[in-house]
Design a protein around this motif. Structure first.
Motif, short mmCIF file in Angstrom:
data_model
loop_
_atom_site.label_atom_id
_atom_site.label_comp_id
_atom_site.label_asym_id
_atom_site.label_seq_id
_atom_site.Cartn_x
_atom_site.Cartn_y
_atom_site.Cartn_z
N LYS A 25 0.93 -1.50 0.10
CA LYS A 25 0.01 0.01 0.05
C LYS A 25 0.68 1.19 -0.08
O LYS A 25 0.67 2.34 -0.82
CB LYS A 25 -0.94 0.05 1.37
N ILE A 26 1.81 1.18 0.71
CA ILE A 26 2.80 2.65 0.85
C ILE A 26 3.63 2.43 -0.20
O ILE A 26 3.69 3.87 -0.71
CB ILE A 26 3.52 2.70 2.48
N MET A 27 3.90 1.49 -0.59
CA MET A 27 4.87 1.67 -2.09
C MET A 27 4.07 1.95 -3.16
O MET A 27 4.55 2.67 -3.94
CB MET A 27 5.49 0.12 -2.29
N SER A 28 2.75 1.53 -3.29
CA SER A 28 2.06 2.18 -4.37
C SER A 28 1.94 3.52 -4.41
O SER A 28 1.56 4.40 -5.31
CB SER A 28 0.67 1.32 -4.37
N GLU A 29 1.55 4.03 -2.91
CA GLU A 29 1.17 5.54 -2.85
C GLU A 29 2.49 6.39 -3.51
O GLU A 29 2.42 7.35 -4.00
CB GLU A 29 1.03 5.64 -1.25
N LYS A 30 3.82 5.89 -3.03
CA LYS A 30 4.78 6.54 -3.25
C LYS A 30 5.49 6.41 -4.69
O LYS A 30 5.63 7.49 -5.35
CB LYS A 30 6.01 5.90 -2.43
N ILE A 31 4.93 5.46 -5.28
CA ILE A 31 5.19 5.12 -6.74
C ILE A 31 4.17 6.10 -7.70
O ILE A 31 4.72 6.70 -8.47
CB ILE A 31 4.95 3.52 -7.24
N ALA A 32 3.26 6.21 -7.01
CA ALA A 32 2.23 6.98 -7.78
C ALA A 32 2.62 8.61 -7.83
O ALA A 32 2.31 9.23 -8.53
CB ALA A 32 0.79 7.08 -7.18
#
Length: 219
Positions: A25-32
């Motif tokens: 979840k946190i990786m997806s947010e940062k990648i976005a």
């Protein structure tokens, strides 16, 4: 006793699954956020975020990869702004994180090899005439390795197109040929499927941007 062991195993599996979903979840947010970063400072903040994630998820290669990518993007903005003398420091930071990522993912990772190419290219731009035979050749070597490892990778095609597009004609570059290569890169992007939702998937917008530019008048 077996019942207790089973319960403990189920709890452990549940905690592991929760931790993994939290990481994703946190990786997806940062990648976005990669798509919304506009300044060198934005990418520095993002690099710091990925570094913090990597310090907690020490077995995962992607946080270090994205930290390196953020530094490279910071360097590309600095290069656009003419801050060439600061590129060595940015490249060094990127290379530090790429070494960590490669240690976890292995040497046969085309995405990491491509970023190594981009880091060497940043170094070369500090003084292209003096550094072409060192950093420039290392960049070419890493690009060739990446190409052999994953010939269908659209990011490799994108960076090759950029190189041709921005290289002066007297040194073998061509905007016309570069645009043709951007078309080829875009076709690869349209056919490409990342292995997971967190795996590298950047670059398509850049290919589309170059192809949207008005054609230069004929000489």
């Amino acid at each position: 006793m077996k019942k207790y062991l089973l319960s403990f195993a189920l709890v452990l599996m549940s905690l592991t699954s929760f931790a993994q979903s939290d990481y994703e979840k946190i990786m997806s947010e940062k990648i976005a956020k990669i798509e919304t970063c506009k300044t060198a400072e934005d990418f520095q903040t993002l690099a710091n975020d990925f570094q913090r994630i990597g310090s907690k998820e020490s077995s995962q290669w992607l946080p270090a990869y994205y930290a390196a990518f953020s530094y490279i993007q910071k360097g590309r903005i600095m290069m656009r702004d003419g801050k060439m003398q600061d590129l060595d420091g940015v490249a060094s930071q990127a290379e530090k994180h790429l070494a960590m990522a490669q240690n976890l993912a292995g040497a046969d990772n085309a995405e990491i090899r491509l970023l190594k190419k981009m880091a060497y290219s940043l170094r070369m731009m500090v003084n292209p005439q003096q550094r072409y035979m060192t950093d420039g050749m290392r960049a070419s070597e890493e690009l060739n390795i990446a190409q052999k490892l994953d010939p269908a990778n659209p990011r490799i095609a994108l960076i090759k197109a950029e190189d041709i597009y921005f290289t002066p004609e007297q040194f073998g570059g061509s905007k016309t040929k570069g645009l043709e290569m951007f078309k080829e890169a875009l076709a690869k992007f349209n056919a490409y499927k990342p292995k997971t939702t967190l795996d590298p998937n950047w670059g398509k917008g850049e290919a589309e941007y170059f192809l949207s530019l008005p054609a230069e008048p004929s000489k």
